[in-house]
Design an enzyme around this catalytic site. Sequence first.
Site, short mmCIF file in Angstrom:
data_model
loop_
_atom_site.label_atom_id
_atom_site.label_comp_id
_atom_site.label_asym_id
_atom_site.label_seq_id
_atom_site.Cartn_x
_atom_site.Cartn_y
_atom_site.Cartn_z
N ASP A 148 0.48 -8.59 -7.24
CA ASP A 148 1.21 -7.38 -6.93
C ASP A 148 0.21 -6.31 -6.51
OD1 ASP A 148 3.60 -5.48 -7.17
OD2 ASP A 148 2.15 -4.59 -8.55
N ASP A 184 -0.19 0.20 1.30
CA ASP A 184 0.89 0.16 2.28
C ASP A 184 2.07 -0.60 1.69
OD1 ASP A 184 2.41 0.08 4.58
OD2 ASP A 184 1.21 -1.47 5.54
#
Length: 281
Positions: free
Chosen positions: A144, A165
């Site tokens: 993650d 992003d």
Amino acid sequence: MNYRHAFHAGNHADVLKHWVLTRVLAHLQRKATPFRAIDTHAGLGFYDLTADEAGRTGEWHDGIGRLDAPFPDPVEALLAPYRAAVAAVRARHGDTIYPGSPAIIREFLRPGDQGVFVELHPADGAVLHGRYNQDPRTKVLALDGWTALPALIPPKERRGLVLIDPPYEVPGEIERLGRDLLKAVGKWATGTYLAWYPIKDVAAVDRMAAALDAALPRPALRLDLLIHRPDPARLSGSGLIVVNPPWTLREEADAVLPALAERLAQGGYGAFRCAALGPPA
């Protein structure tokens, strides 16, 4: 984890994000000492604009597709590293390819530099691994991105950038961007951070930027590019918070952002912002 950047590759947001990324990478290359570039939400690495995903949206036509005609010479000089990176990736993979940030980063890596690309989506991560994990300068991690951010800094090189992003699929990610960015700067104060955000809820972006302006211990820039009149029902544009920007970036953005706003405008509206945040540089 449902977001797939293949539908949006080469759009106006990619043009802004990747132009700024190339300016920072070119600045890092000016010193001989190695640097590390960390991409927390890396995607596939590069994208075929003739594939089904890009064809369904056609967003690239109003992004990279509008850059074929040259700009005035001063703007073209500042776009040159971005155009060169796109051309180099296309020379390697085909004329219909648009490079994501991992492909752009790899074009700037020298022997000794390191690129770390993080992607949680299983299918996209597998493709990314196949494309980049054989290069000794690059490493792909299945994590993650929000978890990877604090885990990967500071890098051993002590020089470099972090591109943040996220897909913004979860409510509150604009606020999280500001909070986690502050934590990251507290852990690695001298790194350059590029934190991307969509512009839909202008008030949420303004609140995040105001909080950073008040709390950041390092200088930063807010760079926004709007291609529609602000409207919470659609993506009106996008922006980047750049912490520890190259000292030339403010002047470069003042030259390039108006040209992009004019070229990429839709419905007769284009606008930009280039504002300082945090303490003076």
